[in-house]
Design a protein around this motif. Structure first.
Motif, PDB file in Angstrom:
ATOM      1  N   ALA A 171     -47.046  95.770  70.456  1.00  0.00           N
ATOM      2  CA  ALA A 171     -45.740  96.508  71.008  1.00  0.00           C
ATOM      3  C   ALA A 171     -45.010  95.413  71.496  1.00  0.00           C
TER       4      ALA A 171
ATOM      5  N   LEU B  82     -55.573  95.420  66.331  1.00  0.00           N
ATOM      6  CA  LEU B  82     -55.162  93.699  66.664  1.00  0.00           C
ATOM      7  C   LEU B  82     -56.446  93.319  68.362  1.00  0.00           C
TER       8      LEU B  82
ATOM      9  N   SER C  45     -46.994  85.905  70.684  1.00  0.00           N
ATOM     10  CA  SER C  45     -45.121  86.641  70.010  1.00  0.00           C
ATOM     11  C   SER C  45     -45.065  86.627  68.686  1.00  0.00           C
ATOM     12  N   GLN C  46     -46.129  85.499  68.151  1.00  0.00           N
ATOM     13  CA  GLN C  46     -46.555  85.860  66.854  1.00  0.00           C
ATOM     14  C   GLN C  46     -47.231  86.566  65.931  1.00  0.00           C
ATOM     15  N   LEU C  47     -48.711  87.078  66.857  1.00  0.00           N
ATOM     16  CA  LEU C  47     -49.408  88.840  66.698  1.00  0.00           C
ATOM     17  C   LEU C  47     -48.031  89.798  66.527  1.00  0.00           C
ATOM     18  N   ASP C  48     -48.398  90.739  65.822  1.00  0.00           N
ATOM     19  CA  ASP C  48     -47.617  92.613  65.588  1.00  0.00           C
ATOM     20  C   ASP C  48     -47.589  93.179  67.365  1.00  0.00           C
TER      21      ASP C  48
END
Length: 126
Positions: free
Chosen positions: A39, A74, A34-37
């Motif tokens: 979608a 990503l 969840s800390q990654l960007d």
């Protein structure tokens, strides 16, 4: 092949066989992802088990579908996070699948596994 718009499937196997432990570990992984960007991060719904079956297996319960959005940039970050997460736990495996292509990462690492991972990432770069 690029990963733009293609879902990334992750399946965690803690190697313990305890559903409560697997769920707890999966939640820790979700928290870090969840800390990654990204979608989206979704838990896939398992199909109804056949009549007389006891229900979905632990692996089905420990699955995620990650949407990277419009860019596959990503993917290396996602894979790095998964490798780091496994290394800190020192146990378990995570299978990453994009379309029909799949790689299994384990808590241990060696040169051969790193080369396989680099090849997997190369196949899915833009």
């Amino acid at each position: 092949m690029t990963t733009a718009g293609i879902p990334i499937h992750l399946v965690l196997d803690t190697g313990v066989g305890d559903r409560a432990h697997a769920e707890e570990q999966l939640q820790y992984l979700i928290d870090e992802l969840s800390q990654l960007d990204v979608a989206s991060i979704e838990r896939p719904t398992a199909p109804a088990p056949p009549s007389g079956a006891r229900g979905p297996g632990a692996l089905e319960l420990s699955a995620l579908v990650i949407g990277l959005g419009g860019s596959g940039a990503l993917l290396p970050v996602l894979v790095g996070l998964v490798q780091d997460w496994l290394a800190r736990r020192r146990t378990g495996t995570i299978r990453i699948r994009i379309g029909d292509d799949e790689i299994e990462l384990t808590a241990s690492s060696d040169e051969m596994r790193q080369r396989a991972l680099e090849e997997f990432l190369r196949r899915h770069q833009e």
